[in-house]
Scaffold this active site. Sequence first.
Site, PDB file in Angstrom:
ATOM      1  N   CYS A  68      34.705  56.071  47.996  1.00  0.00           N
ATOM      2  CA  CYS A  68      35.923  55.810  48.751  1.00  0.00           C
ATOM      3  C   CYS A  68      35.670  55.655  50.250  1.00  0.00           C
ATOM      4  O   CYS A  68      36.254  54.775  50.892  1.00  0.00           O
ATOM      5  CB  CYS A  68      36.976  56.878  48.478  1.00  0.00           C
ATOM      6  N   ASP A  87      43.917  51.524  49.009  1.00  0.00           N
ATOM      7  CA  ASP A  87      43.383  52.681  48.295  1.00  0.00           C
ATOM      8  C   ASP A  87      42.520  52.203  47.132  1.00  0.00           C
ATOM      9  O   ASP A  87      43.010  51.516  46.237  1.00  0.00           O
ATOM     10  CB  ASP A  87      44.521  53.569  47.782  1.00  0.00           C
ATOM     11  N   HIS A 119      39.349  62.585  48.694  1.00  0.00           N
ATOM     12  CA  HIS A 119      39.479  61.130  48.633  1.00  0.00           C
ATOM     13  C   HIS A 119      39.914  60.563  49.986  1.00  0.00           C
ATOM     14  O   HIS A 119      40.708  61.159  50.704  1.00  0.00           O
ATOM     15  CB  HIS A 119      40.514  60.758  47.566  1.00  0.00           C
TER      16      HIS A 119
END
Length: 180
Positions: A104, A62, A45
């Site tokens: 991401c 995030d 991630h």
Amino acid sequence: MSFMILQTPNPHSLREALPDFSRTTHVFLPINDCRNVTEAEGGTHWSLLLISVVDGVAFHYDSLPPGNYWEARQVTMKVGALLGRNIRFIHLEDSPLQENGSDCGVFVCLSMRHLLMKRLLAANANEKVSMSLGGRKVDARAGRKEIAKIIDGFRKEGERRRSASLSPLGKKSRSPPRIE
């Protein structure tokens, strides 16, 4: 750079390997959750850490929380140690969220561009800038296409420069005009 900072126990030992931040206002750091220094392509991630050196604040974006909270906080503390000052860490709860497990990196790139182009570079020097991305929609599919187009443009430019440097006199060789 953020991985190197995160994995090094004493960030001061990196001083010569890192840029000089003394005249820097903001630092954008992609954060990855890889903790194994022997794994070249580790981690699962990515998130974004934006450190405002001038304000002494780090903003963490995030798209898949809680994600890289720990990693971003550690990098913030180590960058603060490198700068010789405390950096306040803010994990922004209103970051745009991804809808799958693979966007991401796209979110990091698009958020970085938005924060730089639409917020920091568009502001006056004495103006307070909101660093929140609350309410911002991210079209990851369109972002992937845009990133691919940018990469293809760089690839074509590289090919053009290589062919120009390989031809005589540094110019592309041209075929004589055809007469029909």
